[in-house]
Design a protein around this motif. Structure first.
Motif, PDB file in Angstrom:
ATOM      1  N   GLU A   1       0.849  -1.194   0.000  1.00 33.70           N
ATOM      2  CA  GLU A   1       0.000   0.000   0.000  1.00 33.70           C
ATOM      3  C   GLU A   1       0.886   1.245   0.000  1.00 33.70           C
ATOM      4  O   GLU A   1       1.278   1.749   1.053  1.00 33.70           O
ATOM      5  CB  GLU A   1      -0.943  -0.036   1.198  1.00 33.70           C
ATOM      6  CG  GLU A   1      -1.923  -1.196   1.120  1.00 33.70           C
ATOM      7  CD  GLU A   1      -2.953  -1.207   2.232  1.00 33.70           C
ATOM      8  OE1 GLU A   1      -3.705  -0.239   2.378  1.00 33.70           O
ATOM      9  OE2 GLU A   1      -3.006  -2.215   2.961  1.00 33.70           O
TER      10      GLU A   1
ATOM     11  N   VAL B   1      -4.236  -3.907  -2.720  1.00 33.81           N
ATOM     12  CA  VAL B   1      -5.655  -3.544  -2.555  1.00 33.81           C
ATOM     13  C   VAL B   1      -6.503  -4.234  -3.627  1.00 33.81           C
ATOM     14  O   VAL B   1      -7.595  -4.739  -3.347  1.00 33.81           O
ATOM     15  CB  VAL B   1      -5.830  -2.008  -2.636  1.00 33.81           C
ATOM     16  CG1 VAL B   1      -7.294  -1.627  -2.555  1.00 33.81           C
ATOM     17  CG2 VAL B   1      -5.041  -1.323  -1.541  1.00 33.81           C
TER      18      VAL B   1
ATOM     19  N   GLN C   1     -10.848  -0.422  -3.069  1.00 33.45           N
ATOM     20  CA  GLN C   1     -10.722  -0.187  -1.629  1.00 33.45           C
ATOM     21  C   GLN C   1     -12.076   0.104  -0.972  1.00 33.45           C
ATOM     22  O   GLN C   1     -12.326  -0.263   0.169  1.00 33.45           O
ATOM     23  CB  GLN C   1      -9.706   0.919  -1.320  1.00 33.45           C
ATOM     24  CG  GLN C   1      -9.915   2.241  -2.010  1.00 33.45           C
ATOM     25  CD  GLN C   1      -9.259   2.299  -3.378  1.00 33.45           C
ATOM     26  OE1 GLN C   1      -9.278   1.318  -4.121  1.00 33.45           O
ATOM     27  NE2 GLN C   1      -8.691   3.432  -3.742  1.00 33.45           N
TER      28      GLN C   1
ATOM     29  N   PRO D   1      -4.721   3.486   1.676  1.00 26.57           N
ATOM     30  CA  PRO D   1      -3.777   2.488   1.153  1.00 26.57           C
ATOM     31  C   PRO D   1      -2.455   3.112   0.713  1.00 26.57           C
ATOM     32  O   PRO D   1      -2.036   2.937  -0.432  1.00 26.57           O
ATOM     33  CB  PRO D   1      -4.547   1.872  -0.022  1.00 26.57           C
ATOM     34  CG  PRO D   1      -5.575   2.873  -0.408  1.00 26.57           C
ATOM     35  CD  PRO D   1      -5.776   3.820   0.719  1.00 26.57           C
TER      36      PRO D   1
END
Ligand code: SF4
Ligand code: SF4
Lengths: 437, 211
Positions: free
Chosen positions: A267, A295, A336, A398
């Motif tokens: 991330e 993600v 996400q 993220p």
């Protein structure tokens, strides 16, 4: 009025950067801005300070006025008429202040520009010119040098990393109650080669644990290389293509060496953008294997039922900060949110969000440029207000760069929130046991 | 053909040659500049960039400044109308008189918009900060030319002046800020290709990922 021939060798080199790239996309964007100023309120710096230096159009002008001066007919003959400027001390000083210290290359202005000028692209090209002049801010340059010289931007010795990962593996085994749970190191022939942001082993090991737990739950075949794992690429941010190519190239070599099928990026917004999207331009060809963000992988696990989540395990209100390089410039937009909506029982959006989201203020290498620290925090107030308005107690993002900035904003603006990666929130909601696969 | 006619033809020829040269340098690279594996469709991004992304509610430059946006749109529309009239008048093609009158009214409005934009640039310290004489001159040139077109519609004796003004305008476009007219579409296409390849544009339906 000095022509190119009269300039010092380093200034000539800086202008060569411009000259050598003068075609297609660059030429187009250099000639497109109409100085309408309607992009001002799209930029968090201008919103905060109301200072015309921070209007994106003025940032465009930092480089286009040099183009006009040295490479356009009217600018050569009548520079003052078209606002062309010599590459002199004053111009350079302003460029450093505005382009390094007053822009995070977030790209929000481009989406809203009346014409469609790619502002961050021009800013980055100008940064490359400043790099040729040896004017990359010290902190940013030393982060790049550390990466190039030690293999990771925090100079973590391999042994320290291995110790940390082994300790995390022990923890994982205890947590899931399975002695076979593992964080595989330097294992050849796995499906995924996973990268890390060096801040994780150094300061945020829980984010590695979270990913390891998710991988365990999904029964994934993965590995981490203990000598080549750094997902960050600060050379992308300084405009140093050669160093950026070298850093991205190491990871690519490692994928081949370990015979992994895919490169999985941690991330990290700018790392994702640099490797996933910019790398192929530096190498002149596409990767022979897929490169994806963790993600995207987690979203796929959830969608396919490979992992199961119980949102009641994250009962507090959660909001999401969209990292510019992952979202606006990276195309990881819905994944996400899809995951968080299933991992938390009260997920709320910030406004604006997605492609319209404001930069947290820490992008573009700002976090490593100590000289602009106050400006970074002040410009981050826009983000702090966005967070406050959601009423959330937890902010997911993220990106480890964003996490650092948000943590500082949290303190300075007393937001009283917890900041986590997406994987950490997912790991907290994981239901272990029989999967639906 | 009169001398003003020839001047216009010469202006148009030079404009065309210079513009073709500029576009030749700017456009062909679109196919090759990004070798990354696409997540979305670059061409769809480019089409969206030229259409949906331009809608006023999609762009803050329009949304946050509705007056400037409307004035800008009218002003640019005036330019297209004026060019159309120059072509008709140069070839002595007549249109129903009512169109003359409507155009006179419309050009009065659009030239007024040009004056308003100029006034805004002069009055705003933010805009003055990064404006050059070229920004003011370009506005004056286009606004003045719209005005001359209007006057020519009222009095055909002005035709020579209009042809000369148009020639000057065409000659200036490739050199100053007005060259944005040449680069606008390539700029939007490049931006659209960038976002299209990355799957950012066309802006998706919010739930589309789950489908
Ligand atoms: S909105 Fe676009 S064209 Fe207008 S000043 Fe800003 S960058 Fe330039
Ligand atoms: S890229 Fe972001 S920080 Fe830079 S000028 Fe545009 S909106 Fe401002």
């Amino acid at each position: 009025m000095a022509g190119i021939k009269m300039l010092s060798p380093d200034r000539k080199r800086a202008l060569r950067v411009l000259e050598n790239r003068l075609g297609g996309r660059l030429l187009t964007h250099l000639n497109s801005c109409v100085h309408c100023g309607l992009c001002g309120k799209s930029c968090h710096y201008y919103l905060k300070y109301g200072d015309p230096r921070f209007i994106p159009g003025n940032k465009v002008d930092q480089i286009s006025r040099l183009y006009r001066r040295y490479f356009s007919p009217l600018g050569r003959i009548l520079p003052a008429w078209v606002g062309a400027r010599d590459l002199d001390e004053e111009t350079i000083e302003e460029m450093v202040d505005v382009l390094f210290g007053g822009c995070t290359m977030c790209g929000r202005c481009s989406v809203h520009c009346s014409i469609g000028v790619d502002v961050p692209f021009l800013v980055r090209t100008a940064r490359t010119m400043l790099m040729e002049l040896g004017l990359v801010p010290k902190g940013l340059q030393s982060t790049i040098d550390t990466s190039v010289n030690t293999g990771n931007n925090m100079a973590i010795p391999q042994k320290e990393l291995v110790d940390t990962l082994e300790w995390l593996e022990e923890d994982l085994r205890m947590e899931v109650g399975d002695e076979s749970a593992a964080i595989p190191l330097d294992k050849a022939g796995q499906r995924l080669l996973y990268t890390l942001n060096p801040r994780e082993p150094k300061f945020f090991p829980l984010s590695i644990s979270a990913v390891a737990k998710i991988m365990y739950a999904a029964g994934e075949s993965w590995t981490i290389s203990t000598h080549c794992y750094d997902v960050t690429n600060y050379a992308f941010l300084s405009g140093d293509d050669e160093a950026a190519r070298g850093l991205a190239g190491r990871l690519c070599d490692e994928v081949m060496k370990l015979k992994a099928e895919q490169l999985l990026l941690a991330e990290c917004g700018h790392g994702f953008r640099a490797i996933r999207w910019e790398g192929p331009t530096w190498f002149g060809k596409a990767y022979p294997y897929p490169v994806l963000s963790v993600v995207e992988l987690i979203a796929e696990y959830v969608r396919s039922g490979l992992i199961r989540l119980d949102p009641s395990l994250n009962a507090e209100r959660v909001t999401l900060h969209d990292p510019c390089n992952l979202v606006r410039a990276g195309g990881v937009i819905e994944e996400q949110r899809y995951v968080l909506a299933r991992a938390a029982s009260d997920f709320v959006e910030m406004s604006p969000n997605r492609v319209d989201n404001y930069c947290c203020g820490g992008g573009g290498g700002q976090l490593s440029m100590g000289e602009y620290r106050d400006r970074r925090i002040e410009a981050g107030e826009i983000k702090a207000d966005q967070i406050r308005r959601t009423g959330a107690r937890m902010v997911a993002t993220p990106c480890h760069n964003c996490i650092d900035q948000l943590m500082e904003l949290n303190q300075v603006y007393e937001l009283n929130v917890e900041i986590k990666t997406v994987a950490e929130i997912v790991a907290d909601a994981l239901v272990l046991g029989k999967q639906e696969n | 053909m009169t001398i003003p006619h020839w001047f216009l033809v010469a202006g148009l020829a030079i404009f065309t040659i210079l513009t073709a040269g500029m576009l030749r340098k700017a456009v062909p690279a679109w196919r090759s500049y990004d070798p990354s594996r696409p997540k979305g469709k670059p061409v769809s991004g480019a089409i969206y960039s030229l259409t949906g992304a331009m809608l006023p509610w999609k762009k803050e430059s329009a949304r946050l400044y509705p007056a400037s946006y409307i004035i800008g749109v009218l002003y640019h529309t005036g330019t297209f109308i004026a060019f159309a009239w120059v072509a008709l008048l140069a070839f002595n093609i007549g249109l129903p008189e009512v169109l003359d009158s409507v155009s006179v009214l419309f050009l009065a409005v659009t030239a007024g918009c040009g004056v308003a934009l100029l006034a805004k640039r002069i009055a705003s310290s933010d805009l003055r900060y990064f404006s050059s004489p070229d920004d003011y001159f370009s506005n004056l040139l286009v606004t003045g030319w719209q005005g001359v077109t209007l006057l020519t519609l009222l009095n055909r004796d002005m035709l020579s002046a209009l042809l000369v003004c148009t020639g000057v305008l065409l000659l200036y476009i490739p050199f100053g800020k007005l060259r944005h007219a040449i680069y606008l579409i390539p700029a939007r296409v490049y931006l659209g290709l960038f976002y299209g390849r990355r799957g950012v544009w066309p802006a998706k339906d919010r739930q589309s990922w789950q489908a």
